[in-house]
Design an enzyme around this catalytic site. Structure first.
Site, mmCIF file in Angstrom:
data_model
loop_
_atom_site.group_PDB
_atom_site.id
_atom_site.type_symbol
_atom_site.label_atom_id
_atom_site.label_comp_id
_atom_site.label_asym_id
_atom_site.label_seq_id
_atom_site.Cartn_x
_atom_site.Cartn_y
_atom_site.Cartn_z
ATOM 1 N N ARG A 173 0.796 -1.334 -0.036
ATOM 2 C CA ARG A 173 -0.014 0.074 -0.164
ATOM 3 C C ARG A 173 0.862 1.255 -0.126
ATOM 4 O O ARG A 173 0.610 2.313 -0.662
ATOM 5 C CB ARG A 173 -0.891 -0.080 1.093
ATOM 6 C CG ARG A 173 -0.214 0.137 2.543
ATOM 7 C CD ARG A 173 -1.380 0.724 3.561
ATOM 8 N NE ARG A 173 -2.137 -0.606 4.112
ATOM 9 C CZ ARG A 173 -1.579 -1.179 5.182
ATOM 10 N NH1 ARG A 173 -0.752 -0.726 5.915
ATOM 11 N NH2 ARG A 173 -2.366 -2.126 5.612
ATOM 12 N N ASP A 219 -2.727 -0.317 10.147
ATOM 13 C CA ASP A 219 -2.113 -1.525 10.560
ATOM 14 C C ASP A 219 -2.571 -2.267 11.912
ATOM 15 O O ASP A 219 -2.450 -3.203 12.097
ATOM 16 C CB ASP A 219 -0.309 -1.494 10.769
ATOM 17 C CG ASP A 219 0.283 -1.432 9.406
ATOM 18 O OD1 ASP A 219 -0.223 -2.085 8.589
ATOM 19 O OD2 ASP A 219 1.243 -0.835 9.190
HETATM 20 C C1 GLC Z 1 2.803 2.845 8.722
HETATM 21 C C2 GLC Z 1 2.891 1.661 7.395
HETATM 22 C C3 GLC Z 1 1.619 2.063 6.657
HETATM 23 C C4 GLC Z 1 0.318 2.050 7.461
HETATM 24 C C5 GLC Z 1 0.464 3.105 8.675
HETATM 25 C C6 GLC Z 1 -0.881 3.213 9.432
HETATM 26 O O1 GLC Z 1 3.049 4.100 8.124
HETATM 27 O O2 GLC Z 1 4.109 1.857 6.875
HETATM 28 O O3 GLC Z 1 1.563 1.004 5.735
HETATM 29 O O4 GLC Z 1 -0.765 2.265 6.630
HETATM 30 O O5 GLC Z 1 1.599 2.749 9.527
HETATM 31 O O6 GLC Z 1 -0.979 1.838 10.207
#
Ligand code: GLC
Length: 797
Positions: free
Chosen positions: A351, A492
């Site tokens: 992503r 995440d």
């Molecule tokens: C970190 C991760 C990303 C995620 C974000 C929120 O920045 O690299 O992929 O979307 O955390 O959890």
């Protein structure tokens, strides 16, 4: 309190108080070789991968902070006094020695004035054409500013890595005896004996007067980089050994008359003494000057593709220099090389990479396309993306893979293709807007028909890949008819599994809208009709299930409990669902206004918008890991930067330019230069997060450079606030700005032409365009020109 200032003419950030409480970092390199360095020259470099092809060693998260680095020492050979050209590692009292660090685009300069000697060290990695091995140059200048002759020694020093981060950090029983140091043809060499043809070197454009290849010999027992024995004594021991910890230390003696200046180059790279010799021939001082100039031009040319002049000085500074620079660094190096991510992971986060590649195709078209192709290959035939993967898995290996003497089973490729239980619900959805934004930029619609394999089996056109991604998401619905959250969505720490994610539903609608726009443009009517029907169903489900009265729910747990409701004591209001509902145009305008008012009321702070509020304090694994994160930190109620620009976009879509600017201003790093005692991070890069209200360190920023907030900040500010957006067949200029602005100007390169845009705002509105003139002619659309320079006047009202 401030530690530095912006020098816009030089495009540099100048740190004149070098005792900042944290490392202020920069990146070197634009191609295969990269380095991350602090304002004290601490840091490390790598070739291709910071995980398994690092050149210099780094002791992360340690004390002293961010050691070692790429250091240059000076010694007064009359009295034995010595110092480094960066303030650390010697740490001379700042009342006696004057230190300044200048971080520029792709280079850093460390300068020191001490005891009648003015010296500097510029670190940079020249751009290479034609596959030549890249190299890092330390360009050192030493000037005698005293009134008497000086006898000085200059030392360049690096600690070599065992090549692999794990070998640097664990199980030394073999690595300590399988890496050796040599000195040949004036180069300090590190031999990675266990790997075919693997060498690293530190060399100079001079005949060294001394050298060391064994770290312990140069540093000395019970000494550190602060007081290395070799420098203290003024004599290097000429050490080399088969085994041990290799370093590169080279000494050059100088005698300088009053006012006299000397210049020395050190070269750090991979290869043996032959390569070192070739590099010496490649970069005599004149060529090094040229390479430095070319690097500056390269960055200048990139920045030149969009330059803006608004009434907002820090916005100009950010969009014209630092925000784009940071976004480029993300596209170039992805996430796994910093002082936080020290290289223990390799490859691409699905992503993150997709979003990075979506945001700056005008400045980095080739690399963005490369990233997209890699991501398309990292998509499974079922349509979901491999959450973290190494594009090298799918490439033919040029060199046999390195086999450690300690038997670690080689993972089977099939095992790397993870199943549904490890799938993040959002990953492959980002691919669609990313692909489409790139095509809107380039105009090359044939990209949709490029055939690219899937990660597991089969192949398909890019168009087919996009459809698989939509099909996958539309097939993953929970009990309310809303998309499931799976292992995680963008957040995440929100791990809903079979529970449902409002954010993914809205993202799916947004991705579908992009797809429909492309389908309509290409005349692919069947696809357009089919996916519009599915989107409409999803919109209906969202409206039916997710509206909470004053804002949108964040989703449902697997057992059907709502998340982000007014009835909740924790995690009442969430950024992701509310901003995305507006961006996706999932609800009514009234709902949009209401939910963004709730964002303002519950989530706004002077340092940016918090991700959710109040923070979770009760552990609840049905919501996910978020409830196990301390309140006010990271995904639990911090000012997570990445979603902040979503709120700017949402406000622009609601035509509220002042509100968008209020949110923009709160997060803008450049606005925080004078509050470093609170921010404690670079004022020239967005950070991943800032401690939220529920934390004692409210306002403290963490994790600079490598964050998706950068691309999104750039995307939101340029495309929505300034409103300059390429479409398939025309350029849109539809700004949403504070009413107080009289207007702004911008120069934008697009498809071979330059658009010289001036926006005026005579009625002092926040949004709305009442007239457009292109090259003096009144028109309703700004057409595609393929060359020349064109004057575009936009009158708001
Ligand atoms: C970190 C991760 C990303 C995620 C974000 C929120 O920045 O690299 O992929 O979307 O955390 O959890």
């Amino acid at each position: 309190m401030r530690y530095g200032y912006f020098d816009d003419a030089a495009r540099e950030y100048v740190i004149d108080r070098v005792n900042a409480p944290v490392s202020l970092t920069n990146y070197l390199g634009t191609q295969r070789m990269g380095a991350v360095v602090s304002h004290n020259a601490g840091g490390y470099c790598w070739l291709d991968s910071p995980q398994y092809h690092r050149i210099t060693r780094f002791r992360p998260n340690g004390v002293p902070m961010d050691w070692p680095g790429h250091y240059v020492y000076l010694r007064d050979d009359e009295d034995g006094d010595y110092w480094s050209l960066s303030w650390q590692p010697t740490g001379k009292p700042l009342e006696e020695a004057r230190y300044v660090c200048r971080h520029g685009l792709g280079y850093s300069v460390f300068a020191c004035d001490y005891k009648g000697v003015s010296a500097s060290q510029t670190l940079f990695i020249p751009r290479e054409e034609g596959g030549r091995t890249p190299v890092e140059i330390f360009d050192v200048r030493v000037k005698n500013t005293s009134d008497h002759p000086r006898r000085l020694s200059v030392y360049g020093y690096v600690e070599f890595s065992f090549h692999h981060i794990d070998m640097d950090n664990q199980n030394f029983q073999m690595s300590l005896y399988a890496t050796g140091s040599h000195y040949r043809k004036g180069a300090a060499l590190c031999e990675l004996h266990y790997e075919a043809d693997s060498w690293q070197f530190l060399a100079g454009d001079f005949e060294p007067d001394g050298h060391d290849g064994v770290r312990e010999a140069f540093i000395g027992p019970y000494h550190t980089e602060r007081d290395p024995l070799g420098v203290q004594r003024g004599v290097l021991s000429g050490s080399t050994e088969l085994g041990g910890n290799p370093c590169g230390a080279l000494q050059k003696k100088l005698t300088l008359g009053p006012g006299e200046e000397a210049r020395l180059l050190f070269y750090l790279g991979t290869g043996n003494e032959e390569v070192a010799e070739e590099v010496r021939r490649r970069y005599p001082q004149k060529q090094a000057d040229l390479a430095f100039e070319q690097l500056r031009q390269w960055w200048g040319e990139k920045l030149g593709r969009l330059q803006v002049s608004t009434p907002h000085e820090n916005m100009n500074r950010s969009l014209n220099i630092w925000n784009l620079y940071q976004s480029e660094i993300n596209v170039l190096f992805s996430r796994f090389s910093s002082f936080i991510e020290v290289g223990g992971r390799t490859g691409l986060g699905y992503r993150d990479t997709a979003q990075d590649a979506m945001c700056i195709p005008h400045a980095e078209p080739d690399m963005c396309e490369t990233r997209l192709r890699q991501l398309l290959h990292g998509q499974t035939s079922m349509g979901y993306g491999l959450h973290l993967f190494d594009p090298a898995w799918f490439e033919e290996q040029k060199k046999p893979a390195f086999k450690s003497p300690t038997v670690v089973p080689t993972p089977d490729k099939a095992q790397m293709i993870h199943g549904l239980k490890d799938t993040c619900a959002d990953d492959a959805l980002w691919l669609i807007p990313a692909v489409i934004e790139n095509v809107r930029e380039s105009g090359d619609v044939s990209f949709f028909d490029a055939v690219i394999p899937f990660a597991d089996q089969g192949e398909g056109t890019v168009w087919e890949h996009m459809k698989r991604s939509l099909d996958f998401s539309y097939s993953q619905l929970g009990q309310h008819g809303v998309t499931k959250g799976l292992r995680a969505d963008w957040n995440d720490c929100l791990n809903l599994g079979g529970g449902e994610s409002a954010m993914v539903a809205f993202l799916l609608i947004w991705a579908t809208r992009h797809f429909l726009d492309a389908a309509a443009f290409l005349g692919r009517r069947e696809d357009e009709a089919a996916y519009r029907a599915r989107m409409d169903e999803m919109i209906a489900a969202c409206r039916r299930e997710l509206w909470d009265g004053a804002w949108w729910l964040r989703g449902f747990t697997a057992d059907g409990r709502p998340i982000g409701s007014h009835t909740a004591a924790e995690g009442k209001v969430h950024m992701e669902s509310n901003t995305w509902a507006v961006i996706a145009m999932a609800g009514t305008r009234e709902q949009g206004l209401k939910c963004m008012d709730a964002v303002d009321e519950y989530l706004y702070t002077p340092y940016g918008l918090m991700l959710n509020a109040p923070s979770f304090v009760t552990v609840d694994d049905s919501v996910g890991f978020v409830s196990r994160v301390y309140p006010g930190v990271k995904e639990n109620g911090s000012i997570f930067s990445h979603p902040n620009p979503w709120a700017w976009v949402a406000e622009c879509m609601l035509s509220r330019g002042s509100r968008a600017m209020k949110f923009y201003d709160a997060l803008l790093p450049e606005n925080q230069n004078d509050m470093m005692e609170i921010r404690q991070a670079e004022p020239y890069t967005y950070c991943q997060f800032i401690m939220g209200r529920d934390h004692t360190a409210f306002g403290r920023a963490r994790h600079p450079f490598m964050t998706g907030s950068s691309g999104w900040a750039y995307f939101a500010a340029t495309r929505y606030m300034l409103g300059i957006r390429p479409a398939f067949d025309h350029l849109t200029v539809d700004p949403c700005i504070p009413a107080a602005w009289d207007g702004f100007t911008a120069r934008r390169s697009w498809r071979g032409a330059v658009y010289d845009i001036s926006v005026s705002n005579p009625d002092h509105v926040e949004k709305g365009v009442k007239a457009i003139r292109v090259d003096g002619e009144e028109t309703s659309v700004i057409p595609v020109f393929t060359d020349g320079e064109h004057k575009v006047e936009v009158i708001m009202g």
